[in-house]
Scaffold this motif. Structure first.
Motif, PDB file in Angstrom:
ATOM      1  N   SER A 113      -1.497 -13.709   2.269  1.00  0.00           N
ATOM      2  CA  SER A 113      -2.435 -14.696   2.136  1.00  0.00           C
ATOM      3  C   SER A 113      -3.967 -14.672   2.899  1.00  0.00           C
ATOM      4  O   SER A 113      -4.809 -14.813   2.025  1.00  0.00           O
ATOM      5  CB  SER A 113      -1.961 -15.850   2.864  1.00  0.00           C
ATOM      6  N   PRO A 114      -3.964 -13.782   4.121  1.00  0.00           N
ATOM      7  CA  PRO A 114      -5.494 -13.396   4.598  1.00  0.00           C
ATOM      8  C   PRO A 114      -6.216 -12.470   3.438  1.00  0.00           C
ATOM      9  O   PRO A 114      -7.360 -12.816   3.138  1.00  0.00           O
ATOM     10  CB  PRO A 114      -4.973 -12.719   5.660  1.00  0.00           C
ATOM     11  N   LEU A 115      -5.501 -11.317   2.843  1.00  0.00           N
ATOM     12  CA  LEU A 115      -6.125 -10.881   1.731  1.00  0.00           C
ATOM     13  C   LEU A 115      -6.519 -11.429   0.741  1.00  0.00           C
ATOM     14  O   LEU A 115      -7.536 -11.216   0.259  1.00  0.00           O
ATOM     15  CB  LEU A 115      -5.284  -9.352   1.344  1.00  0.00           C
ATOM     16  N   PHE A 116      -5.794 -12.204   0.323  1.00  0.00           N
ATOM     17  CA  PHE A 116      -5.993 -13.029  -1.157  1.00  0.00           C
ATOM     18  C   PHE A 116      -7.255 -13.903  -0.757  1.00  0.00           C
ATOM     19  O   PHE A 116      -8.076 -14.142  -1.542  1.00  0.00           O
ATOM     20  CB  PHE A 116      -4.847 -13.812  -1.478  1.00  0.00           C
ATOM     21  N   GLN A 117      -7.376 -14.452   0.400  1.00  0.00           N
ATOM     22  CA  GLN A 117      -8.261 -15.514   0.827  1.00  0.00           C
ATOM     23  C   GLN A 117      -9.684 -14.821   0.988  1.00  0.00           C
ATOM     24  O   GLN A 117     -10.846 -14.992   0.650  1.00  0.00           O
ATOM     25  CB  GLN A 117      -7.901 -16.328   1.882  1.00  0.00           C
ATOM     26  N   PHE A 118      -9.517 -13.628   1.492  1.00  0.00           N
ATOM     27  CA  PHE A 118     -10.823 -12.587   1.698  1.00  0.00           C
ATOM     28  C   PHE A 118     -11.286 -12.231   0.441  1.00  0.00           C
ATOM     29  O   PHE A 118     -12.396 -12.585   0.195  1.00  0.00           O
ATOM     30  CB  PHE A 118     -10.428 -11.390   2.503  1.00  0.00           C
ATOM     31  N   LEU A 119     -10.552 -11.812  -0.503  1.00  0.00           N
ATOM     32  CA  LEU A 119     -10.938 -11.579  -1.862  1.00  0.00           C
ATOM     33  C   LEU A 119     -11.656 -12.517  -2.589  1.00  0.00           C
ATOM     34  O   LEU A 119     -12.646 -12.333  -3.121  1.00  0.00           O
ATOM     35  CB  LEU A 119      -9.968 -10.695  -2.606  1.00  0.00           C
ATOM     36  N   THR A 120     -10.936 -13.650  -2.531  1.00  0.00           N
ATOM     37  CA  THR A 120     -11.496 -14.820  -3.386  1.00  0.00           C
ATOM     38  C   THR A 120     -12.924 -15.258  -2.851  1.00  0.00           C
ATOM     39  O   THR A 120     -13.793 -15.501  -3.535  1.00  0.00           O
ATOM     40  CB  THR A 120     -10.567 -16.176  -3.664  1.00  0.00           C
ATOM     41  N   ALA A 121     -12.821 -15.175  -1.393  1.00  0.00           N
ATOM     42  CA  ALA A 121     -14.233 -15.774  -0.782  1.00  0.00           C
ATOM     43  C   ALA A 121     -15.302 -14.817  -1.051  1.00  0.00           C
ATOM     44  O   ALA A 121     -16.428 -15.081  -1.335  1.00  0.00           O
ATOM     45  CB  ALA A 121     -13.992 -15.856   0.614  1.00  0.00           C
ATOM     46  N   SER A 122     -14.986 -13.417  -1.140  1.00  0.00           N
ATOM     47  CA  SER A 122     -15.965 -12.248  -1.133  1.00  0.00           C
ATOM     48  C   SER A 122     -16.497 -12.567  -2.701  1.00  0.00           C
ATOM     49  O   SER A 122     -17.777 -12.164  -2.829  1.00  0.00           O
ATOM     50  CB  SER A 122     -15.194 -10.999  -1.017  1.00  0.00           C
ATOM     51  N   PHE A 123     -15.634 -12.632  -3.731  1.00  0.00           N
ATOM     52  CA  PHE A 123     -16.083 -12.569  -5.103  1.00  0.00           C
ATOM     53  C   PHE A 123     -16.983 -13.863  -5.575  1.00  0.00           C
ATOM     54  O   PHE A 123     -17.782 -13.792  -6.257  1.00  0.00           O
ATOM     55  CB  PHE A 123     -14.973 -12.665  -5.948  1.00  0.00           C
TER      56      PHE A 123
END
Length: 239
Positions: A113-123
């Motif tokens: 979940s932390p990686l997924f949230q990082f990616l979506t926020a970054s994009f």
């Protein structure tokens, strides 16, 4: 098992005349690969090729057998539409680069979940941001937190970056200790948010040197990692 989950498209590969294989990072099950049958020829199908452009954020209904084979998507819709990520020439080049990076670095079929949230926020930030010349550098640095080799910065601003040990240090320890202006510039990216990127003013050559430093760092810490083919195109765009 039928699963409804958010997913980020990492890359696609044409399979035969009418099929696609889509590699996605899902919120519930980590990386998954899907066979999209006849998606390239069917005009009335539930799935469209335009939904599977790299880095697109989807909500999918999929059949996960979890046996290490290709899975199947029953339904898909764009969850968070982009305004400029796939239409702005420079941003679309960044998409190509980041897609290659993520395709090679995200391999685990497990929830993160932390990686997924990082990616979506970054994009989402990149899509709406207007100061993104250094985005990929900060993104790659932040990504190492989730891949398990974020540099040790306990010594503060330092002369050397030991790419083998993954630490900033003031003493020369081995041939993996890099020094120079690019190491000092690299340290400006630690501890900042994407919103602060506009405060970092570097030349095209300096940006390239820092990026190559990060590529060497990735190559040492990720087995089989290779420089993305899109890197050369990306370097030509930023001034």
């Amino acid at each position: 098992m039928v699963v409804t989950t958010k997913a980020i498209v990492l890359s696609t590969l044409k399979y035969g005349e009418s099929d696609l294989i889509a590699h996605c990072f899902t919120e519930t099950d980590g990386r998954k690969s899907y066979l999209l049958k006849r998606v390239l020829k069917s005009k009335r199908g539930a799935l469209k090729p335009s939904q599977f452009i790299p880095l697109t954020q989807l909500e999918i209904v999929a059949n996960h057998k979890n046996k290490g084979t290709l899975e199947y998507i029953k339904e898909a819709k764009v969850y968070s539409p982009y305004q400029s990520l796939h239409t702005n020439v420079v941003k679309s080049s960044l998409v190509m680069f980041l897609s290659e990076i993520l395709k090679d670095t995200i391999q685990e079929e497990e929830k993160n979940s932390p990686l997924f949230q990082f990616l979506t926020a970054s994009f989402n930030w990149l899509d709406s941001g207007d100061s993104y010349a250094n985005f990929h550098i900060l993104f790659l640095l932040k990504l190492t937190q989730y891949l398990g080799f974020y540099p040790d910065t306990s010594e503060g601003v330092s002369t050397y970056f030991n790419i083998m040990d993954g630490r900033l240090q003031n003493t020369y320890a081995n041939q993996y200790c890099e020094e120079g202006a690019h190491v000092l510039i690299f340290q400006q990216f630690f501890g900042i948010k994407f919103e602060a990127l506009s405060q970092i003013n570097i030349t095209k050559i300096e940006r390239l040197e820092v990026l190559n430093l990060l590529m060497r760092y990735y190559q040492i810490h990720l087995q089989g990692f290779k420089k993305p083919k899109s890197l050369e195109i990306l370097n030509q765009l930023f001034q």
